[in-house]
Motif scaffolding. Structure first.
Motif, short mmCIF file in Angstrom:
data_model
loop_
_atom_site.label_atom_id
_atom_site.label_comp_id
_atom_site.label_asym_id
_atom_site.label_seq_id
_atom_site.Cartn_x
_atom_site.Cartn_y
_atom_site.Cartn_z
N VAL A 106 0.85 -1.19 0.00
CA VAL A 106 0.00 0.00 0.00
C VAL A 106 0.89 1.24 0.00
O VAL A 106 1.78 1.37 0.83
N GLN A 107 0.65 2.13 -0.94
CA GLN A 107 1.42 3.36 -1.02
C GLN A 107 0.79 4.44 -0.14
O GLN A 107 -0.43 4.44 0.05
N PRO A 108 1.57 5.36 0.43
CA PRO A 108 3.03 5.49 0.22
C PRO A 108 3.86 4.68 1.21
O PRO A 108 5.07 4.79 1.22
N MET A 109 3.18 3.88 2.08
CA MET A 109 3.92 3.17 3.13
C MET A 109 4.91 2.17 2.52
O MET A 109 6.00 1.97 3.05
N SER A 110 4.53 1.55 1.40
CA SER A 110 5.43 0.59 0.78
C SER A 110 6.72 1.27 0.32
O SER A 110 7.81 0.73 0.46
N SER A 111 6.59 2.49 -0.25
CA SER A 111 7.77 3.23 -0.68
C SER A 111 8.65 3.61 0.50
O SER A 111 9.88 3.55 0.43
N TYR A 112 7.98 4.02 1.61
CA TYR A 112 8.74 4.36 2.82
C TYR A 112 9.51 3.13 3.31
O TYR A 112 10.68 3.23 3.72
N LYS A 113 8.80 2.00 3.29
CA LYS A 113 9.45 0.75 3.74
C LYS A 113 10.65 0.43 2.88
O LYS A 113 11.74 0.09 3.37
N ASP A 114 10.48 0.52 1.54
CA ASP A 114 11.59 0.22 0.62
C ASP A 114 12.75 1.19 0.83
O ASP A 114 13.92 0.81 0.76
N ASN A 115 12.41 2.46 1.09
CA ASN A 115 13.44 3.46 1.31
C ASN A 115 14.23 3.16 2.58
O ASN A 115 15.46 3.27 2.61
N VAL A 116 13.49 2.78 3.64
CA VAL A 116 14.15 2.45 4.91
C VAL A 116 15.05 1.23 4.75
O VAL A 116 16.20 1.21 5.21
N ILE A 117 14.52 0.19 4.06
CA ILE A 117 15.31 -1.02 3.85
C ILE A 117 16.55 -0.71 3.01
O ILE A 117 17.65 -1.21 3.29
#
Length: 296
Positions: A106-117
């Motif tokens: 679910v965006q934008p949480m998925s992008s945040y997660k990918d960025n953090v990883i």
């Protein structure tokens, strides 16, 4: 046994348990508290980086206004603490929902997660590189230390061997003096041959004699397994051998050199003389003759 008491609670074995119900007013208060906390954190970062409202004064006033509102809202929430859910439960549920949304795409949480990883992986990659660089530097420093210790050891060995070479000559001349035999003189040219011969013995880790036909010959000595031998040990070893004793006491010899090399495998020594100086009779052992009088 379960029954309802007069306060609207369930009584289970003497314990009172509230009905599980959510007060949406309290839930709204909790969400406001959490949201305002997030706004305060964001404002603090922007304020201290000079990017909040493009004015330090206005930014500071707004920031303190946010803190004041947060304190008042917290007090009001605390006054309603008896209402479910608690602020902790609300925060944990929101965090759990955000995590699920992030991993569900679910965006934008998925992008945040990918960025953090991505940042996390980059950080650990950099740490790994730094660790490897530090290990490499430490290895280089260790190698330099070993080389420096070896250099110092070589210098000490050179000094020690040079001292022992002269001590051997002095000891032999004392013996010759006691037998009224002319003392021997040091020959620098012979010393080159003598030192090289001892170095070759150290490299192959065993004594050997110069081949026949060379302008010089020698007594050779090998003290494998130790570097603590001294000049007396070398001289006593040669004096204890019939053939080697000859070239320490030979009256017709005038020039000699002693080359000593100290290596990791032990110590090696060469007593070198010109083959042109001895008389034919001085080579008594080559034809089975008895030693000459000066030998005794």
């Amino acid at each position: 046994m379960v029954r309802r008491n007069k306060h609207g609670k369930l009584q289970v074995s003497g314990l009172y348990v509230h009905f599980l119900k959510i007060d949406f007013y309290k839930l709204l208060l909790n969400l406001l508290v959490l949201a305002l906390f997030g706004v305060i954190v964001w404002s603090a970062v922007k304020l201290f980086s000079g990017e909040f409202l493009h004015s330090p004064l206005i930014g500071s006033l707004v920031f303190f206004g946010e803190i004041t509102a947060f304190v008042l809202l917290c007090r009001h929430t605390r006054a309603n603490r008896w209402r479910p859910p608690s602020i902790v439960v609300t925060a944990l549920v929101i965090i759990a929902m955000l995590v699920v949304m992030a991993f569900a795409g679910v965006q934008p949480m998925s992008s945040y997660k990918d960025n953090v990883i991505s940042k996390w992986n980059t950080y650990w990659t950099e740490q790994k590189v730094k660790t490897e660089e530090n290990l490499a530097k430490a290895k280089i420093e260790e190698q330099k230390e070993i080389e420096e210790q070896k250099r110092i050891s070589n210098i000490n060995n050179i000094d020690k061997s040079a001292k022992m070479e002269r001590e051997v000559l002095d000891l032999v001349n004392e013996i010759r003096k006691g037998k009224q035999i002319t003392p021997l003189a040091w020959d620098d040219e012979l010393y080159v041959y003598s030192k090289n011969h001892s170095q070759e013995m150290a490299e192959i880790k065993q004594p050997f004699h110069t081949k026949v036909g060379m302008p010089y010959a020698e007594n050779c000595w090998g003290g494998e397994g130790s570097t603590t031998w001294d000049a007396n040990t070398i001289v006593d070893s040669w004096m204890g051998s019939d053939f080697h004793r000859t070239w320490l006491l030979c009256p017709s010899l005038k020039h000699i050199a002693i080359g000593i090399v100290i290596s990791d495998s032990g110590m090696y020594a060469s007593w070198t003389f010109w083959v042109s100086e001895p008389n034919y009779s001085d080579w008594w052992y080559s034809n089975g003759s008895k030693p000459p009088p000066w030998w005794y």
